[in-house]
Design an enzyme around this catalytic site. Sequence first.
Site, PDB file in Angstrom:
ATOM      1  N   ASP A   1       3.086  -2.738   8.781  1.00 39.75           N
ATOM      2  CA  ASP A   1       3.415  -1.539   9.558  1.00 39.75           C
ATOM      3  C   ASP A   1       4.817  -1.639  10.149  1.00 39.75           C
ATOM      4  O   ASP A   1       5.403  -2.724  10.247  1.00 39.75           O
ATOM      5  CB  ASP A   1       2.373  -1.389  10.679  1.00 39.75           C
ATOM      6  CG  ASP A   1       2.122   0.060  11.052  1.00 39.75           C
ATOM      7  OD1 ASP A   1       2.967   0.917  10.731  1.00 39.75           O
ATOM      8  OD2 ASP A   1       1.085   0.344  11.677  1.00 39.75           O
TER       9      ASP A   1
ATOM     10  N   ASP B   1      -0.791   9.118   9.454  1.00 39.40           N
ATOM     11  CA  ASP B   1      -1.900   8.887  10.383  1.00 39.40           C
ATOM     12  C   ASP B   1      -2.796  10.108  10.482  1.00 39.40           C
ATOM     13  O   ASP B   1      -3.808  10.090  11.179  1.00 39.40           O
ATOM     14  CB  ASP B   1      -1.358   8.540  11.776  1.00 39.40           C
ATOM     15  CG  ASP B   1      -0.920   7.083  11.847  1.00 39.40           C
ATOM     16  OD1 ASP B   1      -1.241   6.324  10.921  1.00 39.40           O
ATOM     17  OD2 ASP B   1      -0.253   6.711  12.835  1.00 39.40           O
TER      18      ASP B   1
HETATM   19  C1  GLA Z   1       0.342   2.824  13.194  1.00 35.56           C
HETATM   20  C2  GLA Z   1      -0.416   3.010  11.897  1.00 35.56           C
HETATM   21  C3  GLA Z   1      -1.888   3.120  12.185  1.00 35.56           C
HETATM   22  C4  GLA Z   1      -2.372   1.907  12.933  1.00 35.56           C
HETATM   23  C5  GLA Z   1      -1.554   1.712  14.193  1.00 35.56           C
HETATM   24  C6  GLA Z   1      -1.893   0.394  14.850  1.00 35.56           C
HETATM   25  O1  GLA Z   1       0.315   3.974  13.964  1.00 35.56           O
HETATM   26  O2  GLA Z   1       0.048   4.114  11.207  1.00 35.56           O
HETATM   27  O3  GLA Z   1      -2.613   3.287  10.992  1.00 35.56           O
HETATM   28  O4  GLA Z   1      -2.284   0.790  12.094  1.00 35.56           O
HETATM   29  O5  GLA Z   1      -0.161   1.708  13.915  1.00 35.56           O
HETATM   30  O6  GLA Z   1      -1.144   0.188  15.988  1.00 35.56           O
END
Ligand code: GLA
Length: 734
Positions: free
Chosen positions: A473, A543
């Site tokens: 990420d 997301d």
């Molecule tokens: C980001 C990702 C999510 C999740 C969060 C965790 O927003 O896109 O899918 O993994 O971080 O903090």
Amino acid sequence: MIIVSEKNIFSLTNKYYSYVFRVGDGGILEHIYYGSSLINPNNSVSHHYQTHRDGVLHFQGKKNYNLSELPQEYPTFGSTDFRFPAFHCKNSDGNTATVLKYKNHRIIKGKNYLSALPSARGGECSTLIVCLEDNLHKIEVDLAYTIYDNYGVLVRSANIKNNGNNKLELNNIYSSSIDLPASEYEILHLHGSWSRELSEESMIVPSGRFVIESNRGSSSAAHFPFIAVCEEQCNEIHGNIYSSSLIYSGNHSISVEKGEFNDVRLLTGINSFNFNWSLNPGDNFQTPEAVHVYSKNGLRGMSNIWHSFIRDKITPKNFNIKPRPTYLNTWESSYFDIDHQKVLKLADKALSIGLEMIVLDDGWFDRRIDDSSSLGDWYADTKRFPDGIQDLAIQIKRKGLKFGIWIEPEMISTKSELFKKHPDWVLKAPGRIPSLGRNQLVLDYCNADVVNYIFDKLDKLLSGGNIDYIKWDMNRNMSEVGSPVVSAKQQLEVPHRYILGLYSLLNRLTKKYPNVLFENCASGGNRLDLGMLRYMSQSWPSDMSDPIGRLNIINGCSYLFPLDVLSAYIGPSPNHQNGRISSINSRFNAGAFCAAKGISLSDSDIDNNANELAKLINFAKEHATDMIGGSFYRLKKSANVFCWQYITKDKKKCFLLYFHILSGPNEPFQHIKLVELEKNSKYKQTSNGKLYSGNLLMENGFTLPYVSMTNDNKSISYMPKGDFSSKLFVFKKV
Ligand code: GLA
């Protein structure tokens, strides 16, 4: 095939396209043709007249000398072309006038890999390298053009070498420039933001310059590095399209400039805004690779080429034909409220509904109970994970599940042991307070010590051999971009140096752990590009886990990316991003054609929907192999309807997905024409055993289910009652 005539006309030609240019007057590379494949490309002619235009367009005492109207291969600035140049550099005299003339060329079988940047794989292809030179300042530019035998793809890049005795300052160094002849064009591009990535926008190419770019340090969700320039009256099926993307994950720029003679220049490369590179004598600078796809069969034809090329030549070979495991991800199931016992419990739930992998998302490392701390301290929290990650992974694997984990290796929390020890390991501008994004700062990947430290941490995590999957990420844009290890004069090199540091880390890791499945994520789709996909087999595009929110995103993705590289899960309802309530079925269906499928639900959500989930996961597993390598088609898109088709490579199975967003009374009947079936074969609709010929489904079409106003939800000729309903049909060749 590459043909070079005695008169120095260069033709790159295959069954999909021809691309022709020549060494023109005075050694300038003049572009002649790009489009549908020609029988004798070397005979093609430039439609550019050398004509007397007089006035401000009359140079060198020659009535017809004016580079501003000449289609070129790698235009510079400072002479008589006033459009935005591919190359702009300050020489030791302090000016930027550069004239690049043909010096020599060579042809190689296959293609070279770039040393510090990701590049497309070779294979059955050949590469023409044309060397240009500015004789005064001893600047050499190698333009590389790769044409493949079996793809409508042209890969271009430029390598700049300083052969002089003085330093050069590079400002614009685009990977490629394509001058298209005057015509009416439209642009299609993809823009967005967090949770609404990849929205499409189309417009007529205006006079002037239209630019999509990033200055956020990552390719960004605001403007994806992709543009399609579509010739007049182009649609899904018809029309000439010239599209472009970049194998790069940092600040990019793709621009379309309509000049004074309606000519159109397409530039693709690193963003020249806030960029400057000092090129010392003897040094060279390599641009990323620009990838161009030409289609004469509209958007569908274009997407087909991108999809097969990305799958075959970009994404890691180890996974590009492998079905992906179904999974449970802990994020929207538990957020930071996660510990060893909870993971084991969720693993049992996952097993009970047939899932194959559990992914431990954010919250597993030292004192990470919310997003305010601990990035950088990549060891398990001793209270919540007392046995450590390796032990947890072993316990999960004993149950028969694979184990995956989330990391955010480019970031550091100010509340962390790492920051206490190394406050200088962050990107920052002297004297400025660095802006925190999601409470975190960005590690300085220009610094080799930082990159080595992170490599060691991740190596330790992976060397246990128990981790099957990594979700990588990156959750903030870069601000106050500066590096303490780079000299003050070279600070505008930092964004690119950062990306080189990132690529070196990814290169080492993915080479050492080729069997670990890497998933790319940046708050969803804030860094979804061909550069990251060169190392990572799949990507979390957004997301946005609400099915209706996600439809647009997947539709946008599909212009460029094959759905083999996307992951999708069934998230909670009401949805946490937009509050919408939707059925489990629609939540599954929105991601039905994405290769990686899973869920992110709490224990109780799983319990309450166990049968339905088990059925859907079974379906996902049954078709996991089908969802790799097939073809995806956008059949219909309106404000209220999305209809997509996916057909397997062997054309034995075809899936049709119909989404109806808002229910309305007394709707018209609809039918849809399927594509690319075998016209003489028979296909059985699995839900009712009905037989259709391929020919009939393609020409006469398939009747879409009616939106029910009664309670007749079970009948296949009706959609489930109410809003946000969807149906997935499967046809099997008999
Ligand atoms: C980001 C990702 C999510 C999740 C969060 C965790 O927003 O896109 O899918 O993994 O971080 O903090």
